[in-house]
Scaffold this motif. Structure first.
Motif, PDB file in Angstrom:
ATOM      1  N   VAL B  35       0.834  -1.203   0.000  1.00  0.00           N
ATOM      2  CA  VAL B  35       0.000   0.000   0.000  1.00  0.00           C
ATOM      3  C   VAL B  35       0.871   1.256   0.000  1.00  0.00           C
ATOM      4  CG1 VAL B  35      -1.656   1.308   1.357  1.00  0.00           C
ATOM      5  CG2 VAL B  35      -1.949  -1.143   1.081  1.00  0.00           C
ATOM      6  N   MET B  36       1.861   1.297   0.899  1.00  0.00           N
ATOM      7  CA  MET B  36       2.728   2.476   0.951  1.00  0.00           C
ATOM      8  C   MET B  36       3.606   2.554  -0.293  1.00  0.00           C
ATOM      9  SD  MET B  36       1.831   4.144   3.513  1.00  0.00           S
ATOM     10  CE  MET B  36       3.072   5.427   3.436  1.00  0.00           C
ATOM     11  N   GLY B  37       3.993   1.387  -0.812  1.00  0.00           N
ATOM     12  CA  GLY B  37       4.830   1.349  -2.014  1.00  0.00           C
ATOM     13  C   GLY B  37       4.139   1.989  -3.212  1.00  0.00           C
ATOM     14  N   ALA B  38       2.802   1.876  -3.260  1.00  0.00           N
ATOM     15  CA  ALA B  38       2.070   2.506  -4.356  1.00  0.00           C
ATOM     16  C   ALA B  38       2.332   4.009  -4.353  1.00  0.00           C
ATOM     17  CB  ALA B  38       0.584   2.221  -4.224  1.00  0.00           C
ATOM     18  N   PHE B  39       2.309   4.613  -3.163  1.00  0.00           N
ATOM     19  CA  PHE B  39       2.616   6.052  -3.078  1.00  0.00           C
ATOM     20  C   PHE B  39       4.069   6.321  -3.474  1.00  0.00           C
ATOM     21  CE2 PHE B  39      -1.087   6.029  -0.225  1.00  0.00           C
ATOM     22  CZ  PHE B  39      -1.788   7.084  -0.773  1.00  0.00           C
ATOM     23  N   VAL B  40       4.960   5.440  -3.015  1.00  0.00           N
ATOM     24  CA  VAL B  40       6.375   5.624  -3.323  1.00  0.00           C
ATOM     25  C   VAL B  40       6.598   5.621  -4.836  1.00  0.00           C
ATOM     26  CG1 VAL B  40       8.643   4.532  -3.171  1.00  0.00           C
ATOM     27  CG2 VAL B  40       7.203   4.681  -1.150  1.00  0.00           C
ATOM     28  N   THR B 144       4.139  -5.545  15.257  1.00  0.00           N
ATOM     29  CA  THR B 144       3.991  -5.462  13.802  1.00  0.00           C
ATOM     30  C   THR B 144       2.518  -5.322  13.435  1.00  0.00           C
ATOM     31  OG1 THR B 144       5.887  -6.914  13.619  1.00  0.00           O
ATOM     32  CG2 THR B 144       4.580  -6.587  11.636  1.00  0.00           C
ATOM     33  N   MET B 145       1.666  -6.129  14.076  1.00  0.00           N
ATOM     34  CA  MET B 145       0.234  -6.071  13.772  1.00  0.00           C
ATOM     35  C   MET B 145      -0.336  -4.702  14.107  1.00  0.00           C
ATOM     36  SD  MET B 145      -1.472  -9.555  15.094  1.00  0.00           S
ATOM     37  CE  MET B 145      -1.159 -11.140  14.366  1.00  0.00           C
ATOM     38  N   ILE B 146       0.021  -4.198  15.296  1.00  0.00           N
ATOM     39  CA  ILE B 146      -0.568  -2.925  15.729  1.00  0.00           C
ATOM     40  C   ILE B 146      -0.106  -1.792  14.814  1.00  0.00           C
ATOM     41  CG2 ILE B 146      -0.580  -1.213  17.585  1.00  0.00           C
ATOM     42  CD1 ILE B 146      -0.325  -3.640  19.514  1.00  0.00           C
ATOM     43  N   ILE B 147       1.202  -1.728  14.559  1.00  0.00           N
ATOM     44  CA  ILE B 147       1.703  -0.618  13.733  1.00  0.00           C
ATOM     45  C   ILE B 147       1.218  -0.747  12.300  1.00  0.00           C
ATOM     46  CG2 ILE B 147       3.762   0.502  12.840  1.00  0.00           C
ATOM     47  CD1 ILE B 147       5.131  -0.064  15.393  1.00  0.00           C
ATOM     48  N   GLY B 148       1.328  -1.968  11.751  1.00  0.00           N
ATOM     49  CA  GLY B 148       0.865  -2.183  10.377  1.00  0.00           C
ATOM     50  C   GLY B 148      -0.601  -1.819  10.246  1.00  0.00           C
ATOM     51  N   GLY B 149      -1.406  -2.265  11.220  1.00  0.00           N
ATOM     52  CA  GLY B 149      -2.828  -1.964  11.177  1.00  0.00           C
ATOM     53  C   GLY B 149      -3.089  -0.469  11.254  1.00  0.00           C
ATOM     54  N   SER B 150      -2.341   0.241  12.090  1.00  0.00           N
ATOM     55  CA  SER B 150      -2.577   1.693  12.190  1.00  0.00           C
ATOM     56  C   SER B 150      -2.197   2.397  10.894  1.00  0.00           C
ATOM     57  CB  SER B 150      -1.799   2.325  13.349  1.00  0.00           C
ATOM     58  OG  SER B 150      -1.419   1.389  14.282  1.00  0.00           O
ATOM     59  N   VAL B 151      -1.103   1.957  10.267  1.00  0.00           N
ATOM     60  CA  VAL B 151      -0.714   2.593   9.000  1.00  0.00           C
ATOM     61  C   VAL B 151      -1.835   2.421   7.976  1.00  0.00           C
ATOM     62  CG1 VAL B 151       0.864   2.462   7.046  1.00  0.00           C
ATOM     63  CG2 VAL B 151       1.776   2.374   9.358  1.00  0.00           C
ATOM     64  N   LEU B 152      -2.344   1.187   7.860  1.00  0.00           N
ATOM     65  CA  LEU B 152      -3.414   0.938   6.886  1.00  0.00           C
ATOM     66  C   LEU B 152      -4.660   1.761   7.216  1.00  0.00           C
ATOM     67  CD1 LEU B 152      -3.156  -2.907   6.261  1.00  0.00           C
ATOM     68  CD2 LEU B 152      -2.322  -1.035   4.854  1.00  0.00           C
ATOM     69  N   LEU B 153      -4.962   1.879   8.497  1.00  0.00           N
ATOM     70  CA  LEU B 153      -6.144   2.633   8.897  1.00  0.00           C
ATOM     71  C   LEU B 153      -6.014   4.109   8.519  1.00  0.00           C
ATOM     72  CD1 LEU B 153      -8.837   2.305  10.494  1.00  0.00           C
ATOM     73  CD2 LEU B 153      -7.600   3.200  12.469  1.00  0.00           C
ATOM     74  N   VAL B 154      -4.854   4.685   8.808  1.00  0.00           N
ATOM     75  CA  VAL B 154      -4.661   6.105   8.489  1.00  0.00           C
ATOM     76  C   VAL B 154      -4.747   6.321   6.979  1.00  0.00           C
ATOM     77  CG1 VAL B 154      -3.068   8.039   8.586  1.00  0.00           C
ATOM     78  CG2 VAL B 154      -3.281   6.530  10.543  1.00  0.00           C
ATOM     79  N   VAL B 155      -4.137   5.419   6.208  1.00  0.00           N
ATOM     80  CA  VAL B 155      -4.205   5.560   4.747  1.00  0.00           C
ATOM     81  C   VAL B 155      -5.654   5.478   4.290  1.00  0.00           C
ATOM     82  CG1 VAL B 155      -3.604   4.502   2.555  1.00  0.00           C
ATOM     83  CG2 VAL B 155      -1.879   4.720   4.317  1.00  0.00           C
ATOM     84  N   ALA B 156      -6.431   4.541   4.854  1.00  0.00           N
ATOM     85  CA  ALA B 156      -7.823   4.390   4.434  1.00  0.00           C
ATOM     86  C   ALA B 156      -8.613   5.658   4.759  1.00  0.00           C
ATOM     87  CB  ALA B 156      -8.448   3.184   5.119  1.00  0.00           C
ATOM     88  N   LEU B 157      -8.391   6.218   5.941  1.00  0.00           N
ATOM     89  CA  LEU B 157      -9.162   7.388   6.351  1.00  0.00           C
ATOM     90  C   LEU B 157      -8.792   8.622   5.537  1.00  0.00           C
ATOM     91  CD1 LEU B 157      -9.284   7.042  10.237  1.00  0.00           C
ATOM     92  CD2 LEU B 157     -11.177   6.846   8.623  1.00  0.00           C
ATOM     93  N   LEU B 158      -7.500   8.775   5.263  1.00  0.00           N
ATOM     94  CA  LEU B 158      -7.058  10.005   4.597  1.00  0.00           C
ATOM     95  C   LEU B 158      -6.694   9.763   3.137  1.00  0.00           C
ATOM     96  CD1 LEU B 158      -4.929  11.659   7.407  1.00  0.00           C
ATOM     97  CD2 LEU B 158      -7.054  12.501   6.416  1.00  0.00           C
TER      98      LEU B 158
END
Lengths: 266, 285, 296
Positions: B35-40, B144-158
């Motif tokens: 997901v982040m790589g797409a932005f990169v 890993t789960m908590i941080i990965g999940g938060s990154v995905l959540l922030v991307v989804a929201l914004l």
């Protein structure tokens, strides 16, 4: 009883509509390099206004300052009678086409929908109504058929029309266009000017920067000649004169014969 | 050599707790990186991603020396670096790529100097550099789960804001968005992703997991959400293959995962090229 | 330790042959990197350098496994990767930036995986990655001398062409200069500098030596010819001082040198005469005061 014709009162509409843009002693600098030097300027509403000046005159900087994207070193800018922060929704900005990456994986409709983002705020997503407005805007620029194309597949003129559709989708009262006629075909130019005239008839104001002096003379009501300072501003026939153009463009311009032939060396 | 046609070959490692944990952590990392790589990829941030991968190093080392959680140190160092790079790149004489190159090497040098003061240096260093997916502890997996999940959540929201500032920052500013702040948020998400990926693929190859699957996705689609999906899928696939290969062949897991992703990239590239030639030829006839 | 003003402080370490060789290597590499780095900074090839150094890593491992010359193998691999990046970045519209990203991570991963097969080793990973200038062999030193001489010769002979392709590739092509040839020469110089500097500061940090002195010089001057000499001077200051500090404080020399180059760059950003942060701050303040006065 006083006769109204002898003591004319300002028309009611004039009183309620403030000038579209007012600059008071505005200075903008990048680092320590002054780009706009103490501009003072008032632009009326419901007009198509051309912004002319040579390369590096600060045209883009001025447009960005009006939308509040550039910090001012000094002075103030009022848009539609208010500070720009409180009328952002009502001002649509069309950046130069070459400023964005057209290979970006977005569809034409995606880009037009961006015009609605200002109203949506950070968290809300585009609704069905937003999509309808965007589709209508695409129809106005005659690109509805290409709404699902990737934006890089469009021609330069079509890309410019997508940008215009995006501004229309914002339903703004003031449109700012940065070099909308750079590298586009004459058909697109006509389509764009028709739409801008339509905007004017709805009482909206258009400010566009351009190099194309010919089309400016033909299609604008007012002109602003800028070269770091305001050289002149006012109705086209007052500004579009050999002395003003010469002092705006300096050595980049040659006025030949009866001042109807211009040679601009970009 | 195991028998690759026997199902047991694939089930056997999964009975081990460390393989289960490693595989799960690596899959989460692959999805977040997709997901982040797409932005990169669409913003051309490969060099910045690479630099961040190196620049989190001093933070990780300092946290290691102070006995803190390395993730926290890494994220702080990553954010400091991106802020520094964007400040320096405002200077007109210095290109952004030059600023990136200087920043990450200097940050890395700092990390290496700090580490040279500690005794267990060399082993810890190579662990950080190439990673080891089979050394994931249960508490690491949770993090890993908590941080990965938060990154995905922030991307989804914004999502729409992140796309807007990536495509047309001038318009975003005209809409009254704080572009610098949103950019900083995107880079912070990138730093978080990189720090999480450190353990599985290691410092030096994080950027590969960001760039290669997303670049493959770019060859396959012209729209952003599918690009993210493809990238996550290809990253996950490479991860699974890579984990098995490194289990049986005793090869550095990061290297195996990245080589697998690269093979897929070149496969797609060649297939696309061949297809275009074929179409062009059938038009000519 | 003697006082800092005492010549013996500086001469004493030089009685060791490893320190003599190390100092000579640092001086040579500083000159080479600053010279090539100037063009790299101007042409914006930083990321290409990043890709090349990763490719160099794979090249070193491969040529170790095949038993060839390490430096030769590294050089060939780096140039092949540079060429492929150019080809693929242009073809499929994925952008040069992404193409570089794919290639360098791929070749680095290849190097890491292959390293598994080199049982007794290409020394250890840390040495390849962080360098060890004090372990440089006499042969490598001679090789470095030859490379520096070649680079100085090439830049001296083709200065004008190199300036043209770095400044305005389109004009260079229009004037009938083969972009491929001159860009190619720049890439060869880049690969040479990276390979040579490998030993000094290691694969991970080599880019700093290339970029930092040239970028600092760019902040200090507007003229290219000055820029080259200032860059060389700065690289020498960082290199020699760094080596001594590393010796006195028992630190790894590579990271010490890189950190010093970074400090010099930071000082440049703050105090450069025209564009420094301090200077800009004062100028903006003065401008604001002036315009307030005018408005009043």
């Amino acid at each position: 009883m006083v006769d109204r014709t002898i003591f004319p009162q300002p028309a009611a509409t004039e009183q309620s509509t403030p000038p579209a843009i007012e600059l008071l002693d505005t200075t903008v600098a990048y680092g320590a390099h002054v780009v706009l030097d103490h501009l003072t300027l008032t632009l009326p509403s419901a007009q198509i206004i051309g912004l002319i000046g040579p390369n590096g005159a600060g045209k883009t900087t001025l447009l960005k300052a009006i939308v509040g994207a550039n910090r001012l070193l000094s002075g103030t800018i009022r848009v539609l009678g208010q500070p720009v922060q409180s009328v952002r929704q009502r001002v649509a900005y069309v950046p130069q086409r070459r400023d964005v990456d057209w290979s970006f994986p977005l569809s034409v409709l995606d880009v037009v929908l961006m015009g609605r983002y200002g109203r949506l705020g950070l968290w809300r997503r585009p609704s069905k109504r937003d999509r309808e407005i965007a589709l209508h805007a695409l129809e106005q620029v005659r690109l509805s058929k290409r709404r699902d194309c990737q934006i890089g597949e469009l021609s330069g003129g079509q890309q410019q029309r997508v940008f215009l559709a995006r501004a229309l989708a914002q339903e703004a009262d003031l449109l700012l266009l940065d070099e909308p006629f750079n590298g586009i075909d004459t058909t697109t130019q006509t389509v764009i000017f028709d739409l801008l005239c339509q905007q004017r008839s709805q009482g909206h104001t258009v400010l566009l920067s351009t190099h194309d002096l010919h089309s400016v003379e033909q299609n604008c009501d007012q002109l602003v000649a800028l070269n770091r300072r305001i050289v002149a501003s006012g109705p086209v026939d007052e500004v579009f004169t050999a002395p003003v153009l010469r002092s705006t463009f300096g050595s980049q311009l040659a006025v030949v014969g009866d001042s109807h032939t211009l040679i601009v060396n970009k | 050599m195991p028998n690759w046609f026997d199902l047991e070959t694939y089930l056997e490692p999964l009975r081990l707790g460390l393989v289960q944990r490693g595989l799960l952590a690596a899959l989460i990392v692959a999805i977040v990186c997709g997901v982040m790589g797409a932005f990169v990829v669409v913003r051309g941030l490969a060099f910045l991603g690479d630099a961040l991968g190196h620049a989190v190093f001093p933070g990780v080392v300092i946290a290691y020396l102070l006995n803190l959680n390395p993730l926290i140190g890494g994220v702080i160092a990553g954010i400091v670096t991106t802020v520094g790079i964007s400040l320096v790149a405002r200077q007109r004489q210095i290109r952004e790529s030059t600023a990136i190159g200087i920043f990450y090497t200097v940050a890395f040098a700092l990390g290496a100097l700090l580490l040279s003061r500690s005794r267990s240096a060399s082993r810890a260093l190579s662990e950080l550099l190439i990673g080891n997916v089979l050394a994931v502890r249960p508490q690491d997996l949770w993090l890993t789960m908590i941080i990965g999940g938060s990154v995905l959540l922030v991307v989804a929201l914004l999502y729409k804001e992140l796309v807007l500032i990536s495509f047309d920052p001038a318009l975003a500013a005209a809409h009254g968005r704080n572009v610098a702040l949103l950019d900083a948020l995107l880079f912070a998400l990138l730093a978080l992703t990189i720090v999480v990926a450190l353990q599985t693929v290691g410092n030096v190859m994080v950027v590969a997991l960001l760039v290669v699957p997303a670049a493959t996705g770019r060859l396959l689609t012209r729209s952003l959400p599918p690009l993210m999906a493809w990238a996550a899928l290809i990253g996950s696939l490479s991860t699974i293959v890579g984990v098995y290969v490194s289990y049986y062949a005793n090869i550095a897991s990061g290297g195996a995962i990245v080589l697998c992703a690269c093979t897929i990239f070149f496969g797609v590239l060649v297939a696309k090229e061949a297809r275009q030639r074929w179409i062009a030829r059938s038009f000519a006839q | 330790m003697n006082g800092l003003l005492d010549p013996a402080t500086y001469l004493q370490p030089l009685q060791y042959p490893f320190m003599q060789r190390g100092l000579l290597a640092v001086v040579l590499v500083s000159i080479l990197c600053a010279l090539v780095g100037t063009f790299v900074v101007l042409r914006g090839l930083a990321f290409m350098g990043e890709a090349m150094r990763h490719a160099l890593f794979a090249g070193v491992v491969i040529s170790f496994l095949l038993g060839g010359s390490l430096i030769g193998g590294a050089l060939i691999f780096a140039l092949v990767v540079a060429w492929l990046i150019g080809v693929i970045g242009r073809r499929q519209g994925i952008g040069e930036d992404t193409a570089i990203g794919v290639f360098f991570s791929g070749s680095f991963a290849l190097g890491i995986v292959l390293l598994n097969f080199a049982q007794s080793g290409v020394s250890d990973l840390a040495t390849i990655l962080l360098g060890n200038v004090l372990g440089i062999s006499t042969f490598d030193l001679w090789l470095t001398v030859a490379v520096v001489a070649l680079a100085v010769l090439l830049v001296g002979l083709f200065y004008k062409e190199l300036v043209l392709v770095s400044f305005d590739p389109a004009l260079a092509a229009a004037q009938g200069r083969s972009l491929l040839a001159w860009d190619g020469m720049l890439l060869v110089l880049l690969a040479l500098a990276l390979t040579t500097a490998f030993q000094t500061v290691g694969n991970l940090l080599v880019l700093a030596l290339l970029l930092a002195p040239a970028a600092t010089a760019r902040l200090l001057t507007q003229r290219l010819s000055n820029m080259i000499f200032i860059a060389i001077g700065l690289a020498l200051i960082a290199g020699v001082t760094g080596l001594y500090i590393a010796y006195w404080r028992n630190l790894p020399p590579g990271p010490t040198i890189v950190l010093l180059s970074g400090v010099l760059f930071g000082l440049g950003l703050l105090f450069a005469p025209r564009t420094g942060v301090v200077q800009t701050f004062w100028q903006r303040r003065r401008l604001r005061q002036q315009s307030h006065k005018r408005a009043a």
